[in-house]
Write an enzyme that holds these catalytic residues in place. Structure first.
Site, PDB file in Angstrom:
ATOM      1  N   CYS A  59       0.834  -1.209   0.000  1.00 14.59           N
ATOM      2  CA  CYS A  59       0.000   0.000   0.000  1.00 14.59           C
ATOM      3  C   CYS A  59       0.864   1.252   0.000  1.00 14.59           C
ATOM      4  CB  CYS A  59      -0.928  -0.012   1.210  1.00 14.59           C
ATOM      5  SG  CYS A  59      -1.944   1.487   1.369  1.00 14.59           S
ATOM      6  N   CYS A  87      -5.723  -3.497   7.450  1.00 10.90           N
ATOM      7  CA  CYS A  87      -6.810  -2.518   7.496  1.00 10.90           C
ATOM      8  C   CYS A  87      -8.131  -3.058   6.963  1.00 10.90           C
ATOM      9  CB  CYS A  87      -6.406  -1.251   6.754  1.00 10.90           C
ATOM     10  SG  CYS A  87      -6.011  -1.516   5.004  1.00 10.90           S
TER      11      CYS A  87
END
EC number: 2.8.1.14
Length: 377
Positions: free
Chosen positions: A101, A222
């Site tokens: 990410c 997440c």
């Protein structure tokens, strides 16, 4: 009179990014806060906190009296991070989506948006990390795009920027920044790099940022949140039932829903067994997961690791590795794992020609019988 430097700061709705934006404001910079939405709650059955986090980030920007922007990278995150995550698991590997990410979303999509759309002189995040540049040196950097194709690994940047550990060794997040490209790193500020987490909390408390100070720190992946990891993965990947087999006597100890669900070194929760067993190997063809008792079992240790293509942050590859074919380094394969001394040796992946610029490397123990233990979960 020179106009104030414009710094675009990623704000997540957490205390770290809030204090990072505050500190940039105190330095006299023109600061813009940007919240990134990377996961679409409509694509899952669980609860997503993105909307609540966005509201908290907006409130931070109002308190600090700085402009607020929101961008969506849901498509990019799915293509570059989540799809990679699933593909790696299907192959039996354990990826780290936070590293991916940062590489693709924060330091490519967000970085390009900040520079190209908002006219940023620099970007900033709330990561606990440092670089080898002072603020003013960051503002002097020019955008140098790394070329694509044959010569991309022979591309040299004079005075390459180094990624340095944070002052707070416990909170240091350089592990998650290990694949950030040089062209983004050289134009990034890390305002929390010299601070401890406790001091960051103190700053937040003294500056009306109580709403983020009271939030629980985000941990884990997440997009999974608090949900059961196995159940989440099996919503996207087909179950492949198999057996747990003892490495010592080939005895079948139990069954599982998919060999790809397990990481080398992690504890395998085998129904009906009280004593802990740990994953040694995975046989994708048969669907078997080989396990060993005890954390000190010899099968859980290796003195040699092989990698594929390497991402070099500052120099591609280091001069010592080119000259001597090997170099000493410090190594970790997990966040907050203690750094250990190892020897890096340049090699090649079987069946492929050696690429002197990037090639595969092998990691050996640095001295004596000390081994690399396979990561325990």
């Amino acid at each position: 009179m020179q106009a104030a430097r414009h710094v675009v700061c990623a704000v997540s709705g957490g205390v770290d990014s809030a204090v990072a934006a505050l500190l940039l404001r105190r330095r006299g910079y023109q600061v813009t806060g940007v919240f990134m939405k990377n996961w679409d709650s409509l694509d899952e059955r669980g609860v997503c906190t993105a909307d609540r986090d966005c509201e908290d980030a907006y409130r931070v920007c109002r308190i600090l009296d700085i402009p607020f922007r929101q961008v969506s990278y849901v498509k990019e995150y799915w293509n570059d991070v989540f799809s990679d995550f699933l593909n790696e698991y299907e192959k039996g590997r354990t990826p780290n989506p936070d590293i991916v990410c940062n590489k693709h979303i924060k330091f490519r999509c967000f970085f390009n948006y900040a520079v190209d759309n908002l006219g940023a002189d620099a970007v900033a995040t709330g990561h606990y990390a440092r670089t080898s540049l002072e603020d003013e040196e960051v503002f002097q950097q020019k955008h140098i795009k790394r070329p694509e194709g044959l010569f991309r690994n022979r591309f040299e940047v004079r005075n390459a920027v180094k990624l340095l550990q944070a002052a707070d060794s416990f909170k240091d997040q350089t592990f998650f920044l290990s694949q950030v490209p040089q062209e983004a790193l050289r134009r990034t500020l890390f305002p929390l790099g010299e601070l401890t987490k406790d001091f960051v909390k103190k700053i937040a408390a003294e500056n009306r940022l109580h709403h983020v100070l009271q939030k629980k720190e985000s941990m884990g992946i997440c997009f999974i949140g608090k949900r059961n990891f196995e159940n989440f993965i099996l919503e996207y990947l087909q179950p492949r039932p198999g057996r747990f087999i003892s490495i010592e006597d080939n005895k079948v100890l139990g069954t599982h829903k998919g060999w790809f669900l397990y990481t080398l070194g992690q504890r395998a929760n085998i129904g009906g067994l009280r004593e802990p067993w740990y994953v040694v190997e995975k046989d994708g063809a048969k669907g078997d997961v080989l396990v060993a008792p005890r954390t000190d079992h010899p099968a859980l240790y290796r003195d040699l690791l092989r990698t594929g293509r390497v991402h070099w942050i500052a120099e591609e590859p280091p001069a010592a590795l080119v000259r001597d074919k090997m170099m000493e380094c410090h190594f970790r394969f997990r966040h907050q794992m203690a750094l250990v001394r190892r020897v890096l040796q340049r090699g090649r992946v079987p069946g492929q020609r050696e690429d002197p610029a990037s090639g595969a490397v092998r990691l050996h123990t640095a001295e004596g019988p000390e081994d690399v233990q396979r990561g325990h979960g």
